[in-house]
Design an enzyme around this catalytic site. Structure first.
Site, PDB file in Angstrom:
ATOM      1  N   HIS A   1      -9.990   7.140  -3.553  1.00 20.44           N
ATOM      2  CA  HIS A   1      -8.482   6.815  -3.711  1.00 20.44           C
ATOM      3  C   HIS A   1      -8.326   5.740  -4.912  1.00 20.44           C
ATOM      4  CE1 HIS A   1     -10.339   3.762  -1.254  1.00 20.44           C
ATOM      5  NE2 HIS A   1      -9.429   3.119  -1.334  1.00 20.44           N
ATOM      6  N   ASP A   2      -9.369   5.139  -5.186  1.00 28.04           N
ATOM      7  CA  ASP A   2      -9.382   3.943  -6.289  1.00 28.04           C
ATOM      8  C   ASP A   2      -9.762   4.738  -7.652  1.00 28.04           C
ATOM      9  OD1 ASP A   2     -11.070   1.394  -4.130  1.00 28.04           O
ATOM     10  OD2 ASP A   2      -8.903   2.265  -4.570  1.00 28.04           O
TER      11      ASP A   2
ATOM     12  N   GLU B   1     -18.267  -0.958   1.070  1.00 32.85           N
ATOM     13  CA  GLU B   1     -17.997  -0.920  -0.516  1.00 32.85           C
ATOM     14  C   GLU B   1     -18.401  -2.230  -0.865  1.00 32.85           C
ATOM     15  OE1 GLU B   1     -13.945  -1.831  -1.526  1.00 32.85           O
ATOM     16  OE2 GLU B   1     -14.169  -0.409  -3.010  1.00 32.85           O
TER      17      GLU B   1
ATOM     18  N   ASP C   1     -14.255  -2.796   3.654  1.00 35.64           N
ATOM     19  CA  ASP C   1     -13.721  -2.775   2.250  1.00 35.64           C
ATOM     20  C   ASP C   1     -13.854  -4.135   1.628  1.00 35.64           C
ATOM     21  OD1 ASP C   1     -11.235  -2.037   0.472  1.00 35.64           O
ATOM     22  OD2 ASP C   1     -10.741  -4.220   1.024  1.00 35.64           O
TER      23      ASP C   1
ATOM     24  N   ASP D   1     -10.999   1.893   8.352  1.00 31.68           N
ATOM     25  CA  ASP D   1     -11.294   1.066   7.204  1.00 31.68           C
ATOM     26  C   ASP D   1     -10.994  -0.292   7.552  1.00 31.68           C
ATOM     27  OD1 ASP D   1     -10.423   2.051   3.973  1.00 31.68           O
ATOM     28  OD2 ASP D   1     -11.402   0.289   4.647  1.00 31.68           O
TER      29      ASP D   1
ATOM     30  N   ASP E   1       1.204  10.739   7.823  1.00 27.14           N
ATOM     31  CA  ASP E   1       1.118   9.768   9.088  1.00 27.14           C
ATOM     32  C   ASP E   1       0.005  10.355   9.953  1.00 27.14           C
ATOM     33  OD1 ASP E   1       4.172  11.692   9.740  1.00 27.14           O
ATOM     34  OD2 ASP E   1       2.164  12.009  10.584  1.00 27.14           O
TER      35      ASP E   1
HETATM   36  O1  TEU Z   1     -11.444  -1.781  -3.400  1.00 24.05           O
HETATM   37  C1  TEU Z   1     -12.260  -2.802  -3.992  1.00 24.05           C
HETATM   38  C2  TEU Z   1     -12.775  -2.620  -5.102  1.00 24.05           C
HETATM   39  O2  TEU Z   1     -13.791  -2.666  -5.737  1.00 24.05           O
HETATM   40  C3  TEU Z   1     -11.728  -2.588  -6.352  1.00 24.05           C
HETATM   41  O3  TEU Z   1     -12.038  -3.344  -7.405  1.00 24.05           O
HETATM   42  C4  TEU Z   1     -11.784  -1.207  -6.653  1.00 24.05           C
HETATM   43  O4  TEU Z   1     -12.964  -0.752  -7.263  1.00 24.05           O
HETATM   44  C5  TEU Z   1     -10.654  -1.081  -7.689  1.00 24.05           C
HETATM   45  O5  TEU Z   1      -9.478  -0.591  -6.786  1.00 24.05           O
HETATM   46  C6  TEU Z   1     -10.716  -0.095  -8.579  1.00 24.05           C
HETATM   47  O6  TEU Z   1      -9.607  -0.116  -9.817  1.00 24.05           O
HETATM   48  C7  TEU Z   1     -11.075  -1.775  -2.264  1.00 24.05           C
HETATM   49  C8  TEU Z   1     -10.171  -0.737  -2.091  1.00 24.05           C
HETATM   50  O7  TEU Z   1     -11.033   0.402  -2.181  1.00 24.05           O
HETATM   51  C9  TEU Z   1      -9.284  -0.589  -2.727  1.00 24.05           C
HETATM   52  O8  TEU Z   1      -8.070   0.551  -2.705  1.00 24.05           O
HETATM   53  C10 TEU Z   1      -8.171  -1.977  -2.631  1.00 24.05           C
HETATM   54  O9  TEU Z   1      -7.303  -2.291  -3.521  1.00 24.05           O
HETATM   55  C11 TEU Z   1      -9.071  -3.147  -2.745  1.00 24.05           C
HETATM   56  O10 TEU Z   1     -10.288  -3.146  -2.029  1.00 24.05           O
HETATM   57  C12 TEU Z   1      -8.381  -4.348  -1.931  1.00 24.05           C
HETATM   58  O11 TEU Z   1      -8.498  -4.206  -0.790  1.00 24.05           O
END
Ligand code: TEU
Length: 563
Positions: A334-335, A261, A204, A102, A33
């Site tokens: 995180h992705d 992004e 994003d 974000d 949090d």
């Molecule tokens: O990610 C956008 C994006 O390019 C996704 O295709 C990302 O590369 C994918 O999650 C990889 O498997 C952004 C955020 O970083 C992601 O966490 C979100 O899920 C997504 O947008 C939708 O908001």
């Protein structure tokens, strides 16, 4: 209005990315949090970073862990209150750091009041905030586009007897940026958070906001019903128009900095997006850093990691943007899965290779973004079953591969353990207590099983830890940051054994040498080594005797001298 030099503070900055749900749980409900972040700001400051990007914490049903927003102006109760946020922002600024939030405006949650209204009635005033289309004559979806998370990018909505478009999850309906009211709403959101004290925004999926709304069908792979339609929603002209409009209205006048992004955009397009004179984005993530070890855009089709491929990506982008602007450099986020599991050594040379990855990446050219836990050398979380996962992308992939295509479960679980987003979303281990000191309540997702030995407390005490190396590395980076604006000369660009290069300009010289193998590797420094100091070494070297150096397994060295 800030003048350009004030606004360009980010040219010398290092960023730290926080996934708030997994950072620190101050009220012991199992979720990280805002107050948990505030409690750990000294830890972040001591790392040596200048700015913090926090992933979304707005009101959300968390279908995509907060990237599905229902109220852009309030904090989700799981994360705290607006007063908690104001205190955190104040404490970040007190420590001389800046705060990025974000901004997720390619889509909202399907539980946002706008969408609830839009989907209830074709005549709703919000109906055109989203993209609704009639079914084809045979009743099928308006086009055969695939969602980023698999399946169709269209969802049938009964009340309007039509489909709505969702590039990502079903619960993330895309906003219709062809409607000027959407730009107005986003401008108001930016103004609101700017007035609250935010210093910038991570935008994003921003180069997806403009779609070819004629929605032509696309080619599909054999046996597949839906196909990748990136040519109709990646980096289209409307993106430049909309971000320039927001820059003119809000971002420029208020000195608000952005990092966008922009998945799968080319270096040439990146230069257009981030060229200062175009007044669009300030920084872009170097997205090609994510797909040089996979087939095309499919993270679940991994290819062997070859250091020469990483160098070629960096070389292409740096040579395109050098002298004009800077991209955002990162090893993970995180992705993505953890970089140590993806590129490093997870066994005998785990500690050494975590340091080598950082030394290799963060002295090239660009603005470093360190994702929480990278500074500890965390590995992918070793999930044992599909029940331990939480990510919508994982569940969609599992359904498609196992339930629809009948793939072997163990094969799919192995791929998920190697490449899924959840592998890097486990809570930060602060100590060796139950749940790693992250919480006194079972966390929303499991910790990696090594937290008893790999945690902040243990690494604070260990002078040879990855954490203490990152602290030293960022000190060196700040001290030599002007030289990191100079030329970059690769040493053996095509080598798959090491990543080594020289940085130099009138201010001095910095050399980064990095062995990416378990064997000794010989590297010849193409410069006069007299006066060079050892700035960093994961083998505790104190000096070098000769231009030719034998790097030991996963050894890294950073050498430097100022004019
Ligand atoms: O990610 C956008 C994006 O390019 C996704 O295709 C990302 O590369 C994918 O999650 C990889 O498997 C952004 C955020 O970083 C992601 O966490 C979100 O899920 C997504 O947008 C939708 O908001």
């Amino acid at each position: 209005m800030m003048n350009n030099s004030e606004r360009n503070w980010w040219h010398d900055a290092v960023f730290y990315q926080i996934y708030p749900r997994s950072f620190f749980d101050s009220d012991n409900n199992g979720n990280g949090d805002i107050n948990g972040i505030t409690a750990k700001l000294d830890y972040i400051k001591d790392l040596g970073v200048d700015a913090i990007w926090i992933c979304p914490y707005f009101v959300s049903p968390k279908a995509d862990n907060g990237y599905d927003v229902t109220d852009y102006r309030d904090i989700d109760p799981d994360f705290g209150t607006l007063d908690d946020w104001k205190r955190m922002c104040e404490e970040i600024h007190k420590r001389g750091m800046r705060l990025f939030m974000d901004l997720v405006v390619n889509h909202t949650s399907d539980e946002h009041p706008w969408f609830i209204d839009a989907a209830s009635d074709r005549n709703s005033r919000y109906h055109d905030y989203y993209i609704f289309r009639e079914a084809k004559h045979d009743g099928s979806e308006p086009s055969n586009w695939m969602s980023v998370f698999g399946g169709s990018a269209w969802q049938y909505n009964e009340k309007t007897d039509s489909y709505y478009f969702h590039l990502f999850a079903v619960k993330q309906p895309d906003l219709n940026w062809e409607n000027p009211k959407v730009t107005d709403e986003v401008e108001d959101i930016i103004a609101y958070w700017a007035d609250m004290g935010v210093d910038g925004f991570r935008l994003d999926a921003f180069n997806n906001i403009d779609k070819d709304q004629s929605f032509p069908d696309v080619e599909t792979a054999e046996g597949e019903k839906y196909g990748y339609a990136g040519e109709y929603y990646v980096s289209r002209p409307g993106v430049d128009r909309h971000i320039h409009e927001l820059y003119t209205r809000q971002l420029g006048p208020k000195g608000l900095v952005t990092v966008a992004e922009t998945s799968y955009c080319s270096p040439e397009k990146a230069l257009e997006y981030a060229a200062p004179e175009r007044e669009e984005f300030d920084m872009l993530y170097l997205f090609d850093l994510l797909n040089f070890d996979q087939e095309g855009y499919d993270k679940f089709s991994p290819l062997p990691f070859r250091p020469s491929n990483l160098k070629k990506v960096l070389d292409e982008w740096i040579s395109t943007l050098h002298g004009k602007t800077y991209m955002a450099l990162f090893l993970g986020n995180h992705d993505q899965c953890r970089p140590l599991s993806r590129f490093g050594d997870t066994g005998r040379y785990r500690n050494e290779s975590a340091k080598t990855l950082a030394n290799a990446m963060y002295f090239t050219e660009g603005i470093p973004y360190i994702y929480q836990g990278e500074e500890l050398g965390l590995l992918n979380t070793d999930f044992a079953s599909i029940d331990e996962y939480r990510d919508v992308e994982v569940f969609n992939y599992w359904y498609d591969q196992v339930s629809i295509k009948g793939e072997d479960e163990q094969k799919v679980l192995k791929l998920l353990r190697e490449r899924s987003r959840d592998t890097s979303r486990s809570p930060i281990p602060w100590n060796d207590e139950e749940y790693g000191g992250f919480s006194k309540h079972e966390p929303w997702i499991r910790l990696g099983s090594q937290y008893k030995t790999v945690n902040v407390e243990a690494q604070e005490k260990d002078p040879d830890s990855v954490l203490n190396f990152y602290r030293e590395l960022l000190k060196v980076r700040h001290e030599y940051v002007q030289i990191l604006k100079g030329d970059l000369i690769w040493i053996d660009l095509d080598s798959d054994e090491h990543i080594s290069y020289v940085r130099k300009n009138d201010d001095g010289i910095l050399i980064s040498l990095n062995n990416f193998t378990k064997e000794d590797v010989t590297v010849k420094i193409p410069e006069d080594i007299s006066g060079l100091k050892v700035l960093l070494s994961n083998y505790h070297r104190s000096d070098i005797e000769d231009e030719t150096i034998v790097l030991r397994p996963w050894e890294c060295l950073c050498l430097g001298k100022k004019r």
